[in-house]
Write an enzyme that holds these catalytic residues in place. Structure first.
Site, PDB file in Angstrom:
ATOM      1  N   SER A  15       0.812  -1.219   0.000  1.00 50.55           N
ATOM      2  CA  SER A  15       0.000   0.000   0.000  1.00 50.55           C
ATOM      3  C   SER A  15       0.844   1.267   0.000  1.00 50.55           C
ATOM      4  O   SER A  15       0.536   2.224  -0.708  1.00 50.55           O
ATOM      5  CB  SER A  15      -0.943   0.003   1.205  1.00 50.55           C
ATOM      6  N   HIS A  42       0.544   4.711   4.496  1.00 47.30           N
ATOM      7  CA  HIS A  42      -0.002   5.288   3.264  1.00 47.30           C
ATOM      8  C   HIS A  42       0.533   6.693   3.029  1.00 47.30           C
ATOM      9  O   HIS A  42       1.001   7.020   1.930  1.00 47.30           O
ATOM     10  CB  HIS A  42      -1.528   5.332   3.338  1.00 47.30           C
TER      11      HIS A  42
END
Length: 520
Positions: free
Chosen positions: A293, A344
């Site tokens: 991610s 993230h």
């Protein structure tokens, strides 16, 4: 119609394309009608230019209505809430009858009143007014000199210039967007698929022990020197859904980034973003984590950097859609539990900085690249220094609990004990979970007095901790303190009456009470 109208038609087209950033979306076969748009600016009107003699105003009205109907179809196709159009007529003379009232007000399409057409006339005696109105509509100056006579060669020259400029512009933009073919995107996809199936065959991708064994991010192990856990988690995924989502995202975003930046630059961006994502996770999240991610958010960051360098091309090709998708992902991340938002955001920043370091192919900016390199180095140094410092890892209880549980599974009670004692020593506020797990290890190490003390501390912090009462009753029983054992097991049963082990222990305690009474 003489050549003057043809010259004006193509000169307007050239001015709008070259000076105002418009693009040709349709050129009719007779080359007397042209539609232009400016996608990167949603407020900019779509422009239609028609080179046609207007004899009567009612013919003009019918054409305005026809243009509005076409504009309404375009509006629905591109999904705009409202569409403004500038409809330009290039005619030798104005209509012979009254026509001004047809141009005085915008024409609004009757289907929802969402397509608005403002018409402008370029004809004998109307050129100055036409330029004024067009400049107002575009909020930018549009003007050029118009002579009385032009040759066919003059018209062909300006036509060729306009079309060549439009074609060259498209080719230039295409070259910027297609610097490479996706290769490493598919390599990374293949690697994470292969690693996933390896995990499945060797304990399961959702098994904590398996994830730790093969390189998941665990803060405690990183602190102990296993620095490679900043990169290995990029290729691990926790469960099939996690893998599927990241693989799909990598397929769409990775291929786009690799086409724009080229393969080698893409590898640098992807891996650097993956590392910065897990560095951020190391600093701000104590949980075990894994997945691509952060690296995928790095692809978002690289595309945002592209948008900074080529804002018009960015918004014309991907800008709004990309920003919407990024916004949705961030909102989901902050609204759902169990998502490593720090990773993230760290990947997003890392991807942007990495793109600044490598920049775009064939577009070297040494000073800018050097500044990004220095800023990236400073960011990494500062982040790692903080992360490994006493303040950065002062209280990483969850990570220590995770490692202690892992050592317990391996029956390595000495290591588990050391980890938990360090947590007890360095934490500002030790939780009941740490005290409970520490007591469990101490029981295994036959350190009953210490275990009793830690269980009492756990109960003090959480009076509803039924397992702590149960273990404390076991210690009381071992130490022949039957009265305390009975009190503690009764409390455990009161908190969780359905637990069979509690009832069994209560029977044993009662049995020993009876035995002691008989002896007396």
């Amino acid at each position: 119609m003489n050549n003057r109208e043809g010259f004006i038609f193509w000169k307007l087209a050239y001015s709008l394309i070259a000076d105002h950033g418009y693009r040709i979306i349709q050129l009719f076969e007779n080359q007397k009608e042209l539609w232009l748009e400016k996608i990167e600016n949603k407020k900019a009107p779509i422009i239609r230019i028609l080179n046609h003699n207007l004899d009567w105003s009612n013919a003009m009205q019918r054409d305005i209505e026809f243009t509005a109907a076409n504009g309404e179809r375009v509006r629905k196709q591109i999904g705009r809430h409202e569409l403004n159009m500038v409809n330009i007529y290039v005619s030798q003379f104005p209509p012979v009858d009254e026509y001004e009232f047809r141009l005085a007000k915008p024409f609004v399409h009757s289907d929802g009143n969402k397509t608005i057409v403002n018409s402008i006339l370029f004809a004998e005696g109307q050129y100055e007014e036409g330029f004024r109105l067009l400049s107002e509509r575009l909020a930018a100056e549009v003007s050029f000199s118009i002579n009385d006579n032009y040759s066919e060669e003059d018209v062909e020259v300006v036509k060729k210039t306009a079309l060549d400029y439009a074609i060259k512009k498209v080719q230039t933009e295409r070259a910027i967007l297609l610097n490479g073919k996706p290769f490493f995107t598919y390599v990374f996809i293949a690697i994470q698929l292969a690693v996933f199936f390896w995990l499945q065959l060797h304990g399961g991708s959702t098994n904590t022990s398996t994830l730790i064994k093969y390189g998941a991010k665990v803060n405690q192990l990183i602190v102990e020197g296993e620095w490679w856990r900043f990169i290995t988690p990029v290729f691990l995924h926790i469960g099939f859904v996690h893998l599927a989502m990241n693989t799909l995202a990598l397929y769409f975003l990775g291929t786009e980034v690799e086409r724009i930046y080229g393969s080698l630059r893409f590898v640098v961006i992807y891996l650097f973003a993956g590392v910065t994502g897990f560095i951020a996770s190391f600093i701000f999240s104590a949980n075990l984590s894994a997945g691509a991610s952060g690296a995928i958010f790095g692809c978002f960051g690289a595309l945002l950097y592209f948008g900074v360098i080529y804002p018009k091309l960015f918004f014309r090709t991907m800008g709004l859609n990309l920003l919407v998708v990024l916004g949705i992902n961030l909102m989901v991340g902050f609204s759902a539990s169990g998502i490593d938002n720090a990773g993230h955001l760290g990947g997003l920043v890392g991807g942007f900085f990495a793109a600044g370091i490598v920049h775009l192919p064939k577009k070297k900016k040494r000073l800018l690249q050097l500044l990004f390199f220095i800023a990236s180095a400073a960011l990494l140094w500062g982040s790692l220094t903080y992360g490994f410092s006493a303040s950065g890892k002062a209280y990483d209880e969850n990570s220590r609990l995770l490692m202690a549980q892992e050592y317990i599974k391996q029956n390595n009670y000495d290591k588990a004990y050391n980890v938990l004692k360090e947590s007890e020593k360095k934490a500002v506020n030790v939780s009941e979970k740490t005290y409970f797990l520490l007591s469990f290890v101490e029981i295994k190490k036959e350190m009953l007095p210490e275990a009793k003390t830690h269980l009492e501390k756990a109960i003090k912090l959480d009076p509803s901790f039924d397992e702590a009462y149960f273990n404390l009753a076991l210690i009381n029983l071992e130490q022949k303190d039957l009265e305390e054992a009975r009190k503690n097991i009764q409390q455990a049963i009161k908190l969780k009456p359905s637990q069979e082990d509690y009832g069994t222990l209560q029977q044993e305690i009662n049995r020993q009470f009876q035995s002691s009474d008989n002896v007396e």
